[in-house]
Each structure stands twice: as C-alpha cells, then as structure tokens.
Design a protein around this motif. Structure first.
Motif, short mmCIF file in Angstrom:
data_model
loop_
_atom_site.label_atom_id
_atom_site.label_comp_id
_atom_site.label_asym_id
_atom_site.label_seq_id
_atom_site.Cartn_x
_atom_site.Cartn_y
_atom_site.Cartn_z
N PHE A 71 -4.63 9.87 -0.73
CA PHE A 71 -5.10 8.61 -1.29
C PHE A 71 -4.04 7.52 -1.15
N THR A 72 -4.51 6.27 -1.15
CA THR A 72 -3.65 5.11 -1.02
C THR A 72 -4.00 4.09 -2.09
N ALA A 73 -2.97 3.60 -2.77
CA ALA A 73 -3.14 2.53 -3.75
C ALA A 73 -2.79 1.21 -3.07
N LEU A 120 -2.57 9.59 -9.73
CA LEU A 120 -3.27 8.37 -9.33
C LEU A 120 -2.69 7.15 -10.05
N GLN A 121 -2.47 7.31 -11.36
CA GLN A 121 -1.89 6.21 -12.13
C GLN A 121 -0.47 5.90 -11.66
N ALA A 122 0.32 6.93 -11.40
CA ALA A 122 1.71 6.70 -10.97
C ALA A 122 1.77 5.97 -9.62
N ILE A 123 0.93 6.35 -8.68
CA ILE A 123 0.94 5.70 -7.36
C ILE A 123 0.43 4.26 -7.48
N ILE A 174 -7.77 2.26 -5.52
CA ILE A 174 -7.78 3.45 -4.67
C ILE A 174 -9.22 3.72 -4.29
N TYR A 175 -9.45 3.98 -3.01
CA TYR A 175 -10.80 4.20 -2.50
C TYR A 175 -10.96 5.65 -2.03
N GLN A 176 -12.16 6.16 -2.14
CA GLN A 176 -12.54 7.48 -1.63
C GLN A 176 -13.80 7.27 -0.80
N ASP A 177 -13.75 7.62 0.46
CA ASP A 177 -14.90 7.43 1.36
C ASP A 177 -15.43 5.99 1.30
N ALA A 213 0.85 -1.18 0.00
CA ALA A 213 0.00 0.00 0.00
C ALA A 213 0.89 1.23 0.00
N VAL A 214 0.66 2.12 -0.97
CA VAL A 214 1.43 3.35 -1.10
C VAL A 214 0.46 4.52 -1.01
N LYS A 215 0.75 5.41 -0.08
CA LYS A 215 -0.10 6.58 0.17
C LYS A 215 0.55 7.82 -0.42
N ALA A 216 -0.27 8.77 -0.85
CA ALA A 216 0.24 10.05 -1.37
C ALA A 216 -0.69 11.18 -0.93
#
Length: 147
Positions: free
Chosen positions: A94-96, A52-55, A127-130, A32-35
């Motif tokens: 965000f986290t992938a 988003l794509q890069a992470i 990646i999730y939002q809420d 899991a990578v967060k940005a």
C-alpha cells in the motif's frame, strides 16, 4: 529528493525502516510512501490498522518536513491529533499519498509560523486498494521553532 528523504527517515525515524517504508514520490506538493503488506500484516491477512496509520502519518510528516527544511528556524514537527476512516481492507502493498492543503491555508500556516514561531496545520493522506479509497487520514501537525 526521494533518496534524501528516505535516508533521513531511516536515520531519524527507525520504525520506517522496520516497516519497509519506501519514499516513491517526494516534492513540495506531494509525498507518497509505500509499504509492503508482508511486514505490516495482521491476523486477517490484511494490512494492520496501526501500520496504515503510521505510513499515512509518515507521508504527511514528510511533506511538512520537505516544505519547512529551507526555513532558518524549522525546529520540530510533531503530530498533535489524527483521525482515520478505515473504509476498505487493504490486502496488498500500500501507498499513502499526502498533499498540501489549498494555497490560502498553507500561506496562513507559514505566516503564523514566521510570526509566532509555531503553527498548526491539517494535512491529509489517502491509501487506495484496487483504485478505490481504502483509508482517509487527517492529521494536525505543529511546527515549533527552536528557542
């Protein structure tokens, strides 16, 4: 393993540092990578699609890196193709989350790599939002043993 991976990414993939990428989970099963949104924001005050794509790519690449590092002929890992579905705008940090495919596909990849010195595998990240899926990513990665 998290700190070791974090240091490796900052040293060998400098854009990860510029994006503020942070490895928050690193195991043989999941990375899991967060940005932060603040360094990856666009003109609409949402996360930039390229970030988003890069992470997501970075999380999948890292998962493969962790799993292959113990092999004697690891060589290079490259992305050969990717597909992204942008489902929902991302308006916060965000986290992938990347995880290995099913055991059968993973073992087939390892056998091919050991036999031929190169192999391809599809990995996914989300990646999730809420608590709702915001991004669905699939990347095809190739591992190539040194000659």
């Amino acid at each position: 393993m998290q700190k070791e991976l974090q240091d490796y990414l900052f040293s060998h993939i400098p854009i990860s540092k510029a994006m503020g990428a942070e490895v928050i989970e690193a195991s043989n099963e999941t990375v899991a990578v967060k940005a932060p949104l603040s360094t990856n924001i666009n003109h609409k005050s949402t996360a930039f699609g390229g970030s988003l794509q890069a992470i997501a790519t970075l999380s999948c690449w890292s998962l493969l890196h962790i799993n292959l590092r113990g092999m004697t002929n690891t060589g290079e890992i490259v992305i050969t193709n990717s597909n992204i579905d942008y489902i929902k705008p991302v308006t916060a940090d965000f986290t992938a989350y990347a995880s290995l495919p099913d055991e059968r596909r993973w073992q087939q990849f390892i056998r091919t790599f050991e036999r031929r010195g190169k192999a391809r595998i599809q990995l996914t990240a989300h990646i999730y939002q809420d608590d709702e899926l915001a991004l669905d990513y699939t990347g095809t990665f190739a591992a190539i043993a040194p000659e």
